[in-house]
Design a protein around this motif. Structure first.
Motif, PDB file in Angstrom:
ATOM      1  N   VAL A  91       0.859  -1.183   0.000  1.00 28.04           N
ATOM      2  CA  VAL A  91       0.000   0.000   0.000  1.00 28.04           C
ATOM      3  C   VAL A  91       0.895   1.233   0.000  1.00 28.04           C
ATOM      4  N   LEU A  92       0.669   2.106  -0.954  1.00 25.95           N
ATOM      5  CA  LEU A  92       1.452   3.333  -1.086  1.00 25.95           C
ATOM      6  C   LEU A  92       0.559   4.502  -0.704  1.00 25.95           C
ATOM      7  N   ALA A  93       0.781   5.054   0.491  1.00 29.33           N
ATOM      8  CA  ALA A  93      -0.010   6.175   0.992  1.00 29.33           C
ATOM      9  C   ALA A  93       0.603   7.468   0.483  1.00 29.33           C
ATOM     10  N   LEU A  94      -0.145   8.227  -0.303  1.00 30.34           N
ATOM     11  CA  LEU A  94       0.379   9.410  -0.975  1.00 30.34           C
ATOM     12  C   LEU A  94      -0.524  10.605  -0.701  1.00 30.34           C
ATOM     13  N   GLY A  95       0.012  11.619  -0.045  1.00 27.01           N
ATOM     14  CA  GLY A  95      -0.779  12.820   0.183  1.00 27.01           C
ATOM     15  C   GLY A  95      -0.545  13.419   1.552  1.00 27.01           C
ATOM     16  N   GLY A  96      -1.517  14.169   2.014  1.00 29.32           N
ATOM     17  CA  GLY A  96      -1.446  14.764   3.338  1.00 29.32           C
ATOM     18  C   GLY A  96      -1.869  13.776   4.405  1.00 29.32           C
ATOM     19  N   GLY A  97      -2.053  14.269   5.612  1.00 33.59           N
ATOM     20  CA  GLY A  97      -2.350  13.389   6.727  1.00 33.59           C
ATOM     21  C   GLY A  97      -3.615  12.588   6.547  1.00 33.59           C
ATOM     22  N   SER A  98      -4.640  13.170   5.906  1.00 35.30           N
ATOM     23  CA  SER A  98      -5.883  12.444   5.713  1.00 35.30           C
ATOM     24  C   SER A  98      -5.676  11.218   4.841  1.00 35.30           C
ATOM     25  N   ALA A  99      -4.926  11.373   3.749  1.00 31.21           N
ATOM     26  CA  ALA A  99      -4.666  10.242   2.855  1.00 31.21           C
ATOM     27  C   ALA A  99      -3.827   9.181   3.553  1.00 31.21           C
ATOM     28  N   LEU A 100      -2.823   9.612   4.330  1.00 31.50           N
ATOM     29  CA  LEU A 100      -1.974   8.650   5.029  1.00 31.50           C
ATOM     30  C   LEU A 100      -2.758   7.905   6.100  1.00 31.50           C
ATOM     31  N   ASP A 101      -3.573   8.630   6.853  1.00 32.26           N
ATOM     32  CA  ASP A 101      -4.401   7.985   7.869  1.00 32.26           C
ATOM     33  C   ASP A 101      -5.359   6.987   7.222  1.00 32.26           C
ATOM     34  N   ALA A 102      -5.995   7.413   6.137  1.00 33.75           N
ATOM     35  CA  ALA A 102      -6.954   6.544   5.455  1.00 33.75           C
ATOM     36  C   ALA A 102      -6.277   5.291   4.927  1.00 33.75           C
ATOM     37  N   ALA A 103      -5.074   5.441   4.380  1.00 35.21           N
ATOM     38  CA  ALA A 103      -4.357   4.291   3.826  1.00 35.21           C
ATOM     39  C   ALA A 103      -4.082   3.243   4.896  1.00 35.21           C
ATOM     40  N   LYS A 104      -3.773   3.695   6.108  1.00 40.26           N
ATOM     41  CA  LYS A 104      -3.543   2.735   7.193  1.00 40.26           C
ATOM     42  C   LYS A 104      -4.816   1.940   7.479  1.00 40.26           C
ATOM     43  N   GLY A 105      -5.935   2.641   7.536  1.00 42.22           N
ATOM     44  CA  GLY A 105      -7.197   1.961   7.766  1.00 42.22           C
ATOM     45  C   GLY A 105      -7.557   1.013   6.643  1.00 42.22           C
ATOM     46  N   VAL A 106      -7.347   1.455   5.410  1.00 43.82           N
ATOM     47  CA  VAL A 106      -7.629   0.615   4.243  1.00 43.82           C
ATOM     48  C   VAL A 106      -6.763  -0.643   4.276  1.00 43.82           C
ATOM     49  N   SER A 107      -5.484  -0.476   4.579  1.00 50.93           N
ATOM     50  CA  SER A 107      -4.561  -1.608   4.654  1.00 50.93           C
ATOM     51  C   SER A 107      -4.993  -2.599   5.733  1.00 50.93           C
ATOM     52  N   LEU A 108      -5.362  -2.090   6.899  1.00 52.31           N
ATOM     53  CA  LEU A 108      -5.757  -2.955   8.003  1.00 52.31           C
ATOM     54  C   LEU A 108      -7.052  -3.697   7.694  1.00 52.31           C
ATOM     55  N   LEU A 109      -8.017  -2.989   7.136  1.00 51.94           N
ATOM     56  CA  LEU A 109      -9.299  -3.619   6.818  1.00 51.94           C
ATOM     57  C   LEU A 109      -9.140  -4.668   5.724  1.00 51.94           C
ATOM     58  N   ALA A 110      -8.269  -4.399   4.752  1.00 50.41           N
ATOM     59  CA  ALA A 110      -8.055  -5.370   3.679  1.00 50.41           C
ATOM     60  C   ALA A 110      -7.456  -6.661   4.215  1.00 50.41           C
ATOM     61  N   GLY A 111      -6.677  -6.555   5.276  1.00 55.31           N
ATOM     62  CA  GLY A 111      -6.087  -7.749   5.879  1.00 55.31           C
ATOM     63  C   GLY A 111      -7.018  -8.476   6.815  1.00 55.31           C
TER      64      GLY A 111
END
Length: 376
Positions: A91-111
């Motif tokens: 997962v490549l989180a690209l952007g400001g804090g909102s995008a980075l925070d969201a990417a962590k959640g997306v990664s965790l939920l996908a797992g």
């Protein structure tokens, strides 16, 4: 005193380092990348630049750009569904804090098939998420340094913390070129967030010598270079130093936790949609004044980091007031859309926020309401 500190992770820092992304993806064992970014970043050209870098190296990738300024649990669920369909990837989180925070959640939920962002409180002990690389395009949140994020439960009108050790970015890619030309307002809001991270890390109940070392350096760098970057968005030196300061502040808050400024900021943003840094700026000096008797040593360290004398709480507060003035960020609550009738509800939400329990002086809802009325 016995202290246990987790490793800080790998950091790649410097102008142009974004070009090395394919090697970073390879190092995590994948030749596929799922890019999570916000809806507005493509207009800057950064998303296309990353796509070209990945494509030129033969990295199969997909771009998910359905993330808003204050990402909701629904947005995380949509992102996770798409990542599950795409398949195993970095997962490549690209952007400001909102995008980075969201990417962590997306990664965790996908797992965790079947999990939803609304389950955030139960996911801290869940199965691992997918490996993550963070590429911040602002200098402020420090989201690239930790494994948790903040999402908004729109129905409950509250912020929810979602995270897991597995989604702490394996690699933080800090390229100050990506922040060149960032609008002055965004520079101010994200930079002020970084400054607050440093100050609250110094003053928090969870502060340690390790977090204080990070925080002191962060306050010094952000305090010096934020006004410069605000005045001239094309100053690469200022952008680089500000990005480094924000990153160090992220490491500080990860170790120490935050405090009342963020508790109020979260509540204001949830109620009004105010950008996070603007919400923090509305109450920063007032919270420092409220906390001064309990945070004297921390504010003395803040003053020294900002090179003001004589060092002390009053000097630190005045220095912070000058920085806020230089970046033209402080607004009264009425200009942020707050009504007087909402103040008790916002105060109660701020006191209930988990970060407030880490403040040097624990407030009552009545005390927070009084503070909010003073900046109305």
């Amino acid at each position: 005193m016995r202290l246990s500190v987790e490793p800080t992770g790998r950091t790649e820092y410097g102008p142009g380092v974004i070009a090395e992304l394919p090697g970073f993806v390879d190092s995590l064992g994948h030749r596929r990348a799922f890019v999570v970014t916000d809806r507005g970043l493509r207009a800057t050209g950064i998303v296309e630049r990353v796509e070209k870098i990945l494509a030129a190296a033969g990295i199969e990738h997909a771009v998910h750009e359905d993330i808003g300024p204050n990402p909701s649990t629904a947005e995380l669920d949509r992102g996770a569904a798409r990542l599950r369909a795409f398949g195993t990837a970095t997962v490549l989180a690209l952007g400001g804090g909102s995008a980075l925070d969201a990417a962590k959640g997306v990664s965790l939920l996908a797992g965790n098939p079947g999990a939803a962002a609304a389950d955030a409180d139960r996911l801290w002990d869940a199965a691992a998420g997918l490996p993550l690389i963070a590429v911040p395009t602002t200098a402020g949140t420090g989201a690239e340094t930790n494994g948790f994020g903040v999402t908004e439960d729109v129905c409950a009108r509250r912020k929810v913390y979602i995270g897991h050790a597995s989604v702490k970015p394996r690699i933080a890619v800090l390229d100050p070129e990506l922040t060149l030309g960032l609008p002055a307002g965004i520079t101010a809001a994200t930079g002020l967030d970084a400054l607050v991270h440093g100050i609250e890390s110094l003053a928090s109940r969870g502060a340690t010598p390790f977090s204080a070392a990070y925080a002191t350096q962060a306050v010094g760098l952000v305090g010096r270079w934020l006004p410069v970057a605000y005045r001239d968005g094309g100053d690469l030196e200022a952008r680089a130093e500000l990005m480094l300061g924000a990153h160090l502040a992220g490491h500080a808050l990860t170790l120490s936790g935050l405090g009342l400024v963020h508790g109020i900021g979260h509540a204001l943003t949830a109620h009004t949609g105010t950008p996070h840094g603007v919400a923090l700026a509305a109450v920063l000096e007032e919270v420092m004044q409220f906390s001064a008797a309990a945070a004297g040593e921390a504010y003395e360290a803040t003053a020294r980091a900002l090179h003001v004398t004589p060092a002390g709480s009053a000097a630190a507060i005045e220095a912070v007031r000058e920085i806020s003035g230089a970046i033209e960020i402080k607004r009264p609550l009425r200009e942020l859309g707050v009504t007087r009738e909402e103040i008790p509800e916002i105060a109660a939400a701020a006191v209930a926020d988990a970060v407030t329990k880490n403040a040097p002086r624990l407030p009552s809802a009545a005390e927070v309401a009084e503070l909010l009325r003073s900046v109305y």
